[in-house]
Design a protein around this motif. Structure first.
Motif, PDB file in Angstrom:
ATOM      1  N   ASP A 149       0.826  -1.210   0.000  1.00 18.42           N
ATOM      2  CA  ASP A 149       0.000   0.000   0.000  1.00 18.42           C
ATOM      3  C   ASP A 149       0.860   1.259   0.000  1.00 18.42           C
ATOM      4  O   ASP A 149       0.563   2.228  -0.699  1.00 18.42           O
ATOM      5  CB  ASP A 149      -0.928  -0.006   1.225  1.00 18.42           C
ATOM      6  N   TYR A 150       1.904   1.254   0.809  1.00 14.44           N
ATOM      7  CA  TYR A 150       2.802   2.418   0.811  1.00 14.44           C
ATOM      8  C   TYR A 150       3.435   2.578  -0.565  1.00 14.44           C
ATOM      9  O   TYR A 150       3.579   3.700  -1.072  1.00 14.44           O
ATOM     10  CB  TYR A 150       3.880   2.282   1.894  1.00 14.44           C
ATOM     11  N   ASN A 151       3.801   1.476  -1.199  1.00 20.44           N
ATOM     12  CA  ASN A 151       4.415   1.542  -2.521  1.00 20.44           C
ATOM     13  C   ASN A 151       3.459   2.090  -3.568  1.00 20.44           C
ATOM     14  O   ASN A 151       3.896   2.700  -4.552  1.00 20.44           O
ATOM     15  CB  ASN A 151       4.935   0.161  -2.934  1.00 20.44           C
TER      16      ASN A 151
ATOM     17  N   GLU B 299      -2.509   3.197   4.718  1.00 20.09           N
ATOM     18  CA  GLU B 299      -2.622   1.994   5.538  1.00 20.09           C
ATOM     19  C   GLU B 299      -3.324   2.263   6.868  1.00 20.09           C
ATOM     20  O   GLU B 299      -2.826   1.873   7.931  1.00 20.09           O
ATOM     21  CB  GLU B 299      -1.228   1.361   5.757  1.00 20.09           C
ATOM     22  N   PRO B 300      -4.489   2.911   6.842  1.00 18.55           N
ATOM     23  CA  PRO B 300      -5.190   3.212   8.098  1.00 18.55           C
ATOM     24  C   PRO B 300      -5.889   1.972   8.641  1.00 18.55           C
ATOM     25  O   PRO B 300      -6.427   1.166   7.892  1.00 18.55           O
ATOM     26  CB  PRO B 300      -6.227   4.258   7.669  1.00 18.55           C
ATOM     27  N   ARG B 301      -5.865   1.802   9.988  1.00 18.50           N
ATOM     28  CA  ARG B 301      -6.572   0.708  10.626  1.00 18.50           C
ATOM     29  C   ARG B 301      -7.241   1.238  11.878  1.00 18.50           C
ATOM     30  O   ARG B 301      -6.608   1.946  12.678  1.00 18.50           O
ATOM     31  CB  ARG B 301      -5.600  -0.418  11.020  1.00 18.50           C
ATOM     32  N   TRP B 302      -8.504   0.886  12.080  1.00 21.66           N
ATOM     33  CA  TRP B 302      -9.182   1.281  13.296  1.00 21.66           C
ATOM     34  C   TRP B 302      -8.704   0.447  14.469  1.00 21.66           C
ATOM     35  O   TRP B 302      -8.502  -0.758  14.338  1.00 21.66           O
ATOM     36  CB  TRP B 302     -10.685   1.045  13.156  1.00 21.66           C
ATOM     37  N   LEU B 303      -8.596   1.064  15.651  1.00 19.89           N
ATOM     38  CA  LEU B 303      -8.474   0.307  16.883  1.00 19.89           C
ATOM     39  C   LEU B 303      -9.878  -0.083  17.319  1.00 19.89           C
ATOM     40  O   LEU B 303     -10.856   0.568  16.952  1.00 19.89           O
ATOM     41  CB  LEU B 303      -7.755   1.119  17.958  1.00 19.89           C
ATOM     42  N   GLN B 304      -9.987  -1.165  18.127  1.00 17.08           N
ATOM     43  CA  GLN B 304     -11.285  -1.746  18.424  1.00 17.08           C
ATOM     44  C   GLN B 304     -12.262  -0.771  19.082  1.00 17.08           C
ATOM     45  O   GLN B 304     -13.466  -0.926  18.967  1.00 17.08           O
ATOM     46  CB  GLN B 304     -11.127  -2.983  19.328  1.00 17.08           C
ATOM     47  N   ASP B 305     -11.763   0.230  19.761  1.00 18.28           N
ATOM     48  CA  ASP B 305     -12.673   1.161  20.435  1.00 18.28           C
ATOM     49  C   ASP B 305     -13.374   2.095  19.452  1.00 18.28           C
ATOM     50  O   ASP B 305     -14.269   2.842  19.818  1.00 18.28           O
ATOM     51  CB  ASP B 305     -11.919   1.972  21.501  1.00 18.28           C
ATOM     52  N   GLY B 306     -12.917   2.063  18.200  1.00 14.32           N
ATOM     53  CA  GLY B 306     -13.536   2.926  17.199  1.00 14.32           C
ATOM     54  C   GLY B 306     -13.200   4.398  17.368  1.00 14.32           C
ATOM     55  O   GLY B 306     -13.732   5.237  16.646  1.00 14.32           O
ATOM     56  N   GLN B 307     -12.314   4.724  18.311  1.00 10.49           N
ATOM     57  CA  GLN B 307     -11.987   6.120  18.590  1.00 10.49           C
ATOM     58  C   GLN B 307     -10.638   6.534  18.025  1.00 10.49           C
ATOM     59  O   GLN B 307     -10.355   7.713  17.900  1.00 10.49           O
ATOM     60  CB  GLN B 307     -11.959   6.367  20.112  1.00 10.49           C
ATOM     61  N   GLN B 308      -9.801   5.553  17.763  1.00 11.55           N
ATOM     62  CA  GLN B 308      -8.449   5.875  17.305  1.00 11.55           C
ATOM     63  C   GLN B 308      -8.102   5.065  16.067  1.00 11.55           C
ATOM     64  O   GLN B 308      -8.628   3.978  15.864  1.00 11.55           O
ATOM     65  CB  GLN B 308      -7.433   5.545  18.399  1.00 11.55           C
TER      66      GLN B 308
END
Lengths: 210, 439
Positions: A149-151, B299-308
């Motif tokens: 993804d970064y690439n 590459e965004p990923r949610w943390l389980q709390d949905g806040q971060q």
């Protein structure tokens, strides 16, 4: 009393086991007396009537197994003869040669254009300005190291560097399309610098020459 | 825990009496703790022997599925097939001599029978030495096409009984298979069981597919496809196979990632000039922008709390992980070790984040950071790892790795004790993502 002696016998045998386990054995006898349901479940067993495991949902093999197939037709580029004809109208011979180069490579993590690339791109810019209906697709690529993804974003940096140069040289932006393929379309397979250096590249593709 | 340790100093004679008194006074919550302690203690007993099921059909025995599952799941000791005594048919009450022959204190035995209507009925029990009552006993019937499901179901039930934790043996792994057809490169999005069996193809394209991700309930997937000539984000229903394109923007459209409530997708879009993190409401396709700087944010990923959110950014010069608080909009750098940290994969229980890490030697390896303590451990010894993804047990990780001359999938536990390869097939296999619990 009977219970006590039974327990004692159990403990003599269990002497060398961990206390927690000994406790477990003891509690089998004791807890079943007090009817603790948590342990009942664990220790008494659960011989239920015939039951079917819950469905695994949409992935059970019996579900529709049709693969969606995609076959995108190849981009219709300019025929070499058509491109040569356009190039022939460039004022200087070095420019006519330069526009035949459509692939540029980059150093690791770099997206800057050296003077050689800039010289070649200047000729491409001129051809595009002379032929406003001609389009150019600029594709950016990376080697396989790092993350896919970064690439994808890194490949775009390279393609954008070329597009920015061309626009600054006077090319109408609507003639240009920038696409990054990240690491997904390598030209060289292999996991060494020889392959990687070939894959860190930008490619130019003309269309609409006729 | 205090009362348990008191036991060690009490003379044996009084042991049972004091324990008797103690147990009588235990409260409900202490009894729950007792059952967890017993579960763990059961698991720590000598290994579990999984005997071949009695089966008139012959052919592959379902016990091998269970044995392989439980060996790979870690946490339990499973007697190897070669170490099982020969010719042990243990029907009915087990004679103490038979227990003697078994290298273990736990035994799983069962039978499989084909019914008149073609269905398969299973009958199994989990036994412990010196105890008449089975720890677990069950019978069930399934259609014959679900034979492997039945095996994984038994593995899940045995695992849960012995460890108190939910088993992952009925989950699936999705991945990309890059292969050749008629001399041309093609890309295929596939699913398989965790042992590599039952490969199902979702999408087969002559243009790249990447960045697949599961919806929280496991009914859909989102991914990036280049079928229009550039990257765009799609979602696909796994049951109906219906697809919907979600993006229509110039530039990079990548890195989709589902919210815990299943209603929105994080994504990285460069429509405004450079890759930034956005969140899209799936129903309305309304977009909200979350980052704003000239660097690459992806590459965004949610943390389980949905806040971060944890994401990758090179705003500091090189790719590192950052944590963004949705409410305040503030991002703070998370990783400071090494010259490259990317592709964050938070564990479902919120304790860990796995990543691809280069400590400075040019190798890209799987690493795991404990979010509470901040310590980071490098888990792999290879050089070109990518795409870590946690199993729903927050213990096992699947990732793509260079293997031999190609690429394949490896699984590793975060404590480093369990590792195995998912059996290979033709093609380069990459971008694995582990499903949620599906049952």
């Amino acid at each position: 009393m009977v219970t006590f002696f039974a327990l004692n016998r159990i403990f003599k045998r269990m002497e060398h086991m961990k206390n927690v386990v000994a406790l477990a054995v003891l509690s089998t006898a004791l807890i079943s007396l007090s009817g603790c349901s948590t342990l009942d479940r664990l220790l008494k067993g659960n011989s239920t009537a015939i039951s079917e495991p819950e469905t695994t949902g949409p992935l059970a093999p019996s579900v529709v197994n049709n693969t969606v197939e995609i076959n995108r037709p190849a981009d219709r580029g300019c025929a070499p003869a058509a491109l040569t004809a356009l190039a022939a109208r460039l004022p200087e011979a070095p420019q006519q040669t330069a526009v035949t180069q459509s692939l540029f490579t980059f150093a690791t993590d770099k997206h800057d254009l050296n003077s050689e690339i800039s010289g070649v791109l200047a000729a491409h810019a001129l051809l595009l300005q002379q032929n406003q209906r001609v389009q150019m697709k600029i594709t950016g690529h990376t080697d396989e190291r790092g993350t896919a993804d970064y690439n994808l974003a890194l490949g775009e940096r390279r393609a954008n560097a070329v597009a920015t140069f061309l626009a600054a040289a006077g090319v109408t932006p609507t003639q240009l399309q920038v696409v990054s393929y990240g690491e997904e379309k390598p030209v060289a397979l292999g996991s060494d610098e020889a392959a990687w250096s070939q894959n860190r590249r930008v490619e130019l593709a003309y269309s609409g020459c006729e | 825990m205090q009362p348990f340790f008191m036991m060690t100093w009490v003379p044996m004679r009084f042991f049972s009496l004091s324990v008797l008194m103690l147990l009588v006074t235990l409260s409900g919550s202490a009894q729950a703790m007792l059952s967890i302690e017993i579960s763990k203690a059961l698991a720590q007993l000598k290994p579990l022997a999984v005997l071949p099921f009695a089966d008139e059909d012959g052919g592959e025995n379902i016990a091998s599925i269970v044995r392989n599952d439980l060996t790979r799941g870690g946490q339990l000791k499973i007697v190897a097939e070669n170490d099982l005594p020969m010719g042990l048919t243990l029907a009915g009450t087990i004679h103490p001599d038979s227990w003697q022959a078994l290298p273990g204190d736990l035994l799983l035995r069962g039978s499989q029978r084909r019914e008149a209507d073609g269905k398969l009925s299973f009958n199994y029990e989990l036994l412990r030495r010196d105890s008449a009552a089975p720890l677990l006993a069950e019978r069930f019937t399934v259609s014959s096409s679900r034979w492997r499901d039945a095996g994984h179901y038994i593995s899940d039930r045995v695992f849960e009984t012995l460890t108190g934790e939910k088993g992952i043996f009925s989950t699936r792994i999705a991945y990309i298979n890059v292969y050749e057809r008629d001399g041309k490169r093609r890309y295929r999005l596939e699913l398989s069981d965790i042992d590599g069996a039952r490969r199902t193809r979702l999408l087969d394209s002559n243009e790249p597919i990447m960045s697949a991700t599961w919806s929280p309930e496991g009914r859909s997937m989102a991914y990036v496809s280049f079928e229009t000539g550039q990257s765009q984000i799609y979602i696909q229903n796994l049951q109906t196979r219906e697809r919907k394109r979600l993006t229509n923007f110039e530039g990079v459209n990548g890195s989709p990632s589902w919210s815990p409530d299943g209603k929105s997708l994080l994504m990285s879009l460069s429509r405004d000039g450079n890759a930034e993190i956005y969140v899209m409401d799936i129903a309305t396709q309304a977009l909200t922008r979350l980052t704003n700087n000239p660097a690459i944010d992806t590459e965004p990923r949610w943390l389980q709390d949905g806040q971060q959110i944890i994401f990758t950014s090179d705003r500091g010069g090189r790719p590192q992980l950052y944590r963004l608080d949705i409410a305040s909009g503030e991002s703070k750098r998370l990783t400071f070790e090494g010259r490259f940290n990317a592709k964050a994969a938070p564990s479902p229980d919120g304790r860990f984040v796995a990543m691809v890490h280069d400590s400075g030697d040019g190798r890209y390896r799987l690493a795991v950071r404990d979010l509470n303590t901040g310590t980071t451990d490098i888990l792999s010894e290879s050089s070109l790892d990518d795409s870590p993804s946690f199993a729903p047990d927050s213990r096992l990780l699947v990732y793509g790795s260079r293997q031999g001359g190609g690429r394949g999938l490896r699984v590793q536990s975060i404590d480093g004790k369990t590792q195995w390869r998912i059996p290979t097939q033709q093609g380069e296999i990459k971008g694995p993502v582990w499903s949620p619990f599906l049952r």
